[in-house]
Design a protein around this motif. Structure first.
Motif, short mmCIF file in Angstrom:
data_model
loop_
_atom_site.label_atom_id
_atom_site.label_comp_id
_atom_site.label_asym_id
_atom_site.label_seq_id
_atom_site.Cartn_x
_atom_site.Cartn_y
_atom_site.Cartn_z
N GLY B 94 0.80 -1.23 0.00
CA GLY B 94 0.00 0.00 0.00
C GLY B 94 0.83 1.27 0.00
O GLY B 94 0.36 2.33 -0.44
N VAL B 95 2.06 1.20 0.50
CA VAL B 95 2.88 2.40 0.57
C VAL B 95 3.81 2.54 -0.63
O VAL B 95 4.52 3.53 -0.76
CB VAL B 95 3.73 2.42 1.87
CG1 VAL B 95 2.85 2.61 3.09
CG2 VAL B 95 4.58 1.17 1.98
N ALA B 96 3.77 1.53 -1.52
CA ALA B 96 4.74 1.51 -2.62
C ALA B 96 4.67 2.78 -3.46
O ALA B 96 5.71 3.36 -3.79
CB ALA B 96 4.53 0.28 -3.49
N ASP B 97 3.46 3.18 -3.81
CA ASP B 97 3.34 4.36 -4.67
C ASP B 97 2.62 5.50 -3.96
O ASP B 97 2.12 6.43 -4.61
CB ASP B 97 2.63 3.98 -5.96
CG ASP B 97 3.51 3.06 -6.80
OD1 ASP B 97 4.68 3.42 -7.05
OD2 ASP B 97 3.05 1.95 -7.16
N ALA B 98 2.55 5.40 -2.63
CA ALA B 98 1.91 6.48 -1.86
C ALA B 98 2.70 7.77 -2.04
O ALA B 98 3.92 7.75 -2.18
CB ALA B 98 1.84 6.09 -0.39
N ASP B 99 1.96 8.89 -2.06
CA ASP B 99 2.63 10.19 -2.19
C ASP B 99 3.35 10.54 -0.88
O ASP B 99 2.77 10.41 0.20
CB ASP B 99 1.60 11.27 -2.53
CG ASP B 99 2.27 12.61 -2.70
OD1 ASP B 99 2.89 12.83 -3.73
OD2 ASP B 99 2.21 13.42 -1.74
N GLN B 139 22.67 -5.29 3.60
CA GLN B 139 23.29 -5.87 2.40
C GLN B 139 22.24 -6.40 1.42
O GLN B 139 22.59 -6.86 0.34
CB GLN B 139 24.24 -7.01 2.79
CG GLN B 139 25.37 -6.60 3.72
CD GLN B 139 26.27 -5.54 3.10
OE1 GLN B 139 26.44 -5.50 1.88
NE2 GLN B 139 26.84 -4.66 3.91
N ASP B 140 20.99 -6.32 1.84
CA ASP B 140 19.90 -6.87 1.04
C ASP B 140 19.76 -6.06 -0.25
O ASP B 140 19.58 -4.85 -0.21
CB ASP B 140 18.61 -6.78 1.88
CG ASP B 140 17.54 -7.70 1.35
OD1 ASP B 140 17.70 -8.15 0.21
OD2 ASP B 140 16.56 -7.94 2.08
N ARG B 141 19.86 -6.72 -1.40
CA ARG B 141 19.77 -6.00 -2.67
C ARG B 141 18.33 -5.91 -3.18
O ARG B 141 18.06 -5.21 -4.15
CB ARG B 141 20.62 -6.70 -3.74
CG ARG B 141 22.10 -6.80 -3.42
CD ARG B 141 22.72 -5.46 -3.15
NE ARG B 141 22.52 -4.51 -4.25
CZ ARG B 141 22.68 -3.18 -4.12
NH1 ARG B 141 22.98 -2.66 -2.96
NH2 ARG B 141 22.49 -2.40 -5.15
N ALA B 142 17.40 -6.63 -2.53
CA ALA B 142 16.01 -6.59 -2.99
C ALA B 142 15.46 -5.18 -2.77
O ALA B 142 15.64 -4.59 -1.70
CB ALA B 142 15.19 -7.61 -2.22
N PRO B 143 14.78 -4.65 -3.78
CA PRO B 143 14.28 -3.27 -3.62
C PRO B 143 13.12 -3.19 -2.63
O PRO B 143 12.28 -4.08 -2.53
CB PRO B 143 13.83 -2.90 -5.03
CG PRO B 143 13.66 -4.18 -5.76
CD PRO B 143 14.54 -5.20 -5.11
N VAL B 144 13.12 -2.11 -1.88
CA VAL B 144 12.01 -1.77 -0.99
C VAL B 144 11.18 -0.72 -1.72
O VAL B 144 11.73 0.27 -2.22
CB VAL B 144 12.54 -1.21 0.35
CG1 VAL B 144 11.39 -0.83 1.26
CG2 VAL B 144 13.46 -2.22 1.02
N ALA B 145 9.89 -0.96 -1.80
CA ALA B 145 9.02 -0.07 -2.57
C ALA B 145 8.28 0.87 -1.63
O ALA B 145 7.44 0.43 -0.84
CB ALA B 145 8.03 -0.89 -3.40
N VAL B 146 8.60 2.16 -1.73
CA VAL B 146 7.93 3.13 -0.87
C VAL B 146 7.96 4.51 -1.53
O VAL B 146 8.97 4.91 -2.11
CB VAL B 146 8.60 3.16 0.53
CG1 VAL B 146 10.06 3.60 0.48
CG2 VAL B 146 7.82 4.03 1.50
N HIS B 147 6.83 5.19 -1.47
CA HIS B 147 6.70 6.57 -1.96
C HIS B 147 7.22 6.71 -3.39
O HIS B 147 7.90 7.69 -3.72
CB HIS B 147 7.43 7.55 -1.03
CG HIS B 147 6.80 7.63 0.33
ND1 HIS B 147 7.23 8.50 1.30
CD2 HIS B 147 5.75 6.96 0.88
CE1 HIS B 147 6.49 8.36 2.40
NE2 HIS B 147 5.59 7.41 2.17
N GLY B 148 6.94 5.73 -4.21
CA GLY B 148 7.33 5.80 -5.62
C GLY B 148 8.76 5.37 -5.88
O GLY B 148 9.19 5.33 -7.03
N MET B 149 9.51 5.09 -4.84
CA MET B 149 10.90 4.66 -5.02
C MET B 149 10.99 3.14 -4.96
O MET B 149 10.19 2.49 -4.30
CB MET B 149 11.79 5.24 -3.90
CG MET B 149 11.86 6.74 -3.87
SD MET B 149 12.92 7.31 -2.51
CE MET B 149 11.89 7.02 -1.08
N ARG B 150 11.98 2.62 -5.67
CA ARG B 150 12.28 1.18 -5.60
C ARG B 150 13.77 1.09 -5.34
O ARG B 150 14.57 1.11 -6.28
CB ARG B 150 11.93 0.47 -6.90
CG ARG B 150 10.48 0.64 -7.36
CD ARG B 150 9.50 -0.15 -6.47
NE ARG B 150 8.13 -0.10 -6.96
CZ ARG B 150 7.26 0.86 -6.67
NH1 ARG B 150 7.62 1.89 -5.91
NH2 ARG B 150 6.02 0.83 -7.13
#
Lengths: 186, 289
Positions: B94-99, B139-150
Motif C-alpha cells: 500500500g505504501v509503494a506508490d503512496a505520495d 546488504q539486502d539487494r532486494a528493492p524496498v518499494a515506498v513513496h514511488g521509489m524502488r
C-alpha cells in the motif's frame, strides 16, 4: 569560490583530471622553463615537470592562494625540485655505483669478499621484496635485469616517465630501508 | 624570477597525466573520507536533527517551516515517513506508490495540541525502530518499494539521511540558525546517490529524451568527479553533446533537495548550455519534499 586558481585547486582535490590537464596546458611551459634553466638538461627538466605536477595532483591542498598564484607556486616548486636534483645527482650516482658493487656476481674476489657480497646481496634483495609490487618490478628490471628505462617501460606497458618515477621512488625507499652503514661499506 | 619561454616537449603532457593517474586514480576526492555504512549515515543525520529539536524553545515549535507545516508538524511528517518505511520493509504494498507528502500529512497534522516533547520522542523512537528493522538487511539487494521509489535498503537509508539533513536545515532556517553542511562521510554517500539518481531526476523533469555526456565535479570534502552518459541508450545518431558542471558538493545536495537554485550552486559550466540546464533541472527534480 574565489579565483580561477582556487577553483582549479578545488577541482584537483575533487579528482578532476581535466583540471590537471588544464593546469599543465596553462603552466607546464613555465614550469619546464624553470627546471631547464636550473638543470640545463632537457630530460632531467622533464622529470622535474612530472614530479611537480604529480605532486600537485596528489597534494593539491599544499597550494594556498593566500601565498601567491598557482603559477608562482608551481615555478617555485620546480626550482626547488631542480636544485634538489642538482644536489642529489652526485649522491645518487655514488649510491648507484654502490648498488652495482653489492649486486655484482662475485668474480676474482676472495672467499671473504664473496661471503660478504652474498650477505649484502641477500639484504638488498630482502629490502627490494618489501617494495610495493609496481616499484619492485621496475627496480628489478632496471638494476637486476639491466634494462634501460625505455625497455622497463616497454616491459611494464607504462610510459617511460612512469617507469622512471617508479624506479626513483623505489631507490628512495631502498635508501631508507637499508642500513646506511651497509650502503657506506666498500 | 627569470622566466625562459620554451615550449613543453610534445609527449610530456601525456606522460605527466599518465604518471599522475598512476599515483592517484582520477575521480576520488581529497582528503580521503572514511567510508561509513548507510545505516550510520542515517543515524548521524537523525542525531543531528534530534540535537537541534532538543534545543528548541516552546515557541520555536510553532514556527512555519515548510508548505503549511510548522516545526512540530514537520516532525510529525517525519514520524509518518518512518511508519511508511517500516510498512514497506514489512512488505506492505500500500505504501509503494503512496505520495510522500499526502501519505504523511495526517500524522503531521495530528501533532496539533500534542506537547512538542511527545512529538520529538515519538519521532526518535520511530527512527530507532527503523534502524532495528534494517539492522540485518543493509546488504539486502532486494528493492524496498515506498513513496514511488524502488531502492535496496542501503540506498534507501541514504535517501532518508538526505531527507533528515534537508529538514534539519529547514528547521534551522525557520528558527534563524545557520545552515549545517553534512559530515563529509555522509555527504560522500549523498553525492554518490544523487549522481546515480540523476537519470531518474531528468526523466521526472521531462529532460530524459536527449543523450548527453556529463563530466560532473563536486568540490569539497566528500566530493568527487563523475563521467556519465545520460539519456536513452544508442545516442542521437549524431555527435553527443558534452557538458561540464562544477559545483560545491554540499550546494549540489541543496539543489537536489530543491533548496537552492542552479544559479546559487554552480561554480562553472562549460559545453552545451541546454544540456547543462537539463542536468540541473533533473537534479532539482529528485527532491521528495
Amino acid at each position: 569560490m574565489g579565483s580561477t586558481d582556487a577553483l582549479l585547486a578545488a577541482r584537483l582535490e575533487a579528482g578532476d583530471d581535466r583540471a590537471l590537464a588544464e593546469a599543465i596546458d596553462a603552466l607546464g611551459a613555465p614550469v619546464y622553463a624553470t627546471a631547464l634553466h636550473v638543470l640545463q638538461d632537457a630530460s632531467a627538466a622533464q622529470d622535474v615537470v612530472q614530479d611537480v605536477f604529480v605532486d600537485l595532483w596528489c597534494h593539491p591542498g599544499r597550494f594556498d592562494e593566500a601565498h601567491g598564484s598557482l603559477r608562482a607556486y608551481l615555478t617555485v616548486c620546480a626550482r626547488h625540485r631542480a636544485l634538489d636534483v642538482l644536489r642529489g645527482s652526485a649522491r645518487r650516482a655514488d649510491r648507484e655505483l654502490r648498488y652495482e658493487r653489492i649486486t655484482l656476481l662475485p668474480g676474482q674476489s676472495s672467499p671473504l669478499d664473496q661471503a660478504t657480497a652474498a650477505e649484502t646481496a641477500a639484504t638488498v634483495h630482502a629490502a627490494v621484496r618489501r617494495l610495493p609490487p609496481d616499484q619492485r618490478e621496475a627496480v628489478e628490471l632496471a638494476y637486476f635485469g639491466g634494462l634501460s628505462y625505455r625497455d622497463v617501460a616497454l616491459v611494464l606497458g607504462v610510459p617511460e616517465g612512469t617507469a622512471k618515477s617508479r624506479v626513483r621512488l623505489a631507490l628512495a625507499k631502498l635508501g631508507t630501508l637499508l642500513d646506511r652503514r651497509m650502503l657506506d661499506q666498500g | 624570477m627569470t622566466e625562459f619561454r620554451v615550449p613543453l616537449p610534445a609527449d610530456l603532457r601525456a606522460r605527466v597525466l599518465a604518471a599522475s593517474a598512476d599515483a592517484r586514480p582520477p575521480g576520488r576526492g581529497l582528503p580521503e573520507v572514511p567510508a561509513i555504512p548507510p545505516a550510520e549515515a542515517f543515524r548521524r543525520a537523525a542525531d543531528a536533527l534530534a540535537d537541534l529539536l532538543a534545543g528548541l524553545q516552546p515557541g520555536q515549535w510553532r514556527r512555519p517551516v515548510l508548505r503549511d507545516l510548522d516545526v512540530q508538524e514537520l516532525t510529525g511528517h517525519l514520524i509518518g515517513v518512518e511508519r511508511d518505511i517500516q510498512r514497506a520493509l514489512a512488505g506492505e504494498v500500500g505504501v509503494a506508490d503512496a505520495d510522500h507528502v499526502a501519505s504523511t500529512q495526517p500524522t503531521a497534522l495530528a501533532q496539533a495540541g500534542v506537547p512538542p516533547e511527545v512529538t520529538r520522542t515519538a519521532w526518535r523512537a520511530a527512527v530507532e525502530e527503523t534502524l532495528e528493522l534494517v539492522a540485518h538487511r543493509v546488504q539486502d539487494r532486494a528493492p524496498v518499494a515506498v513513496h514511488g521509489m524502488r531502492l535496496p535498503v542501503g540506498p534507501l537509508l541514504v535517501v532518508r539521511a538526505f531527507e533528515l539533513w534537508t529538514h534539519e536545515n529547514d528547521v534551522r532556517r525557520a528558527v534563524g540558525l545557520p545552515q549545517r553542511a553534512p559530515e563529509p562521510p555522509v555527504l560522500q554517500l549523498m553525492t554518490a546517490l544523487a549522481v546515480q539518481a540523476l537519470p531518474h531526476g531528468m526523466q521526472r523533469a521531462g529532460q530524459g529524451s536527449a543523450t548527453l555526456d556529463l563530466h560532473l565535479v563536486l568540490t569539497g570534502a566528500g566530493g568527487g568527479t563523475w563521467d556519465l552518459r545520460l539519456g536513452p541508450d544508442g545516442g542521437t545518431g549524431g555527435s553527443i553533446p558534452e557538458v561540464v558542471i562544477v559545483a560545491e558538493g554540499g550546494a549540489f545536495c541543496r539543489l537536489v533537495a530543491n533548496r537552492a537554485s542552479p544559479r546559487d550552486v554552480v561554480l562553472q559550466v562549460s559545453g552545451a548550455a541546454s544540456a547543462a540546464s537539463a542536468v540541473l533541472a533533473g537534479a532539482a527534480a529528485l527532491a521528495l519534499d
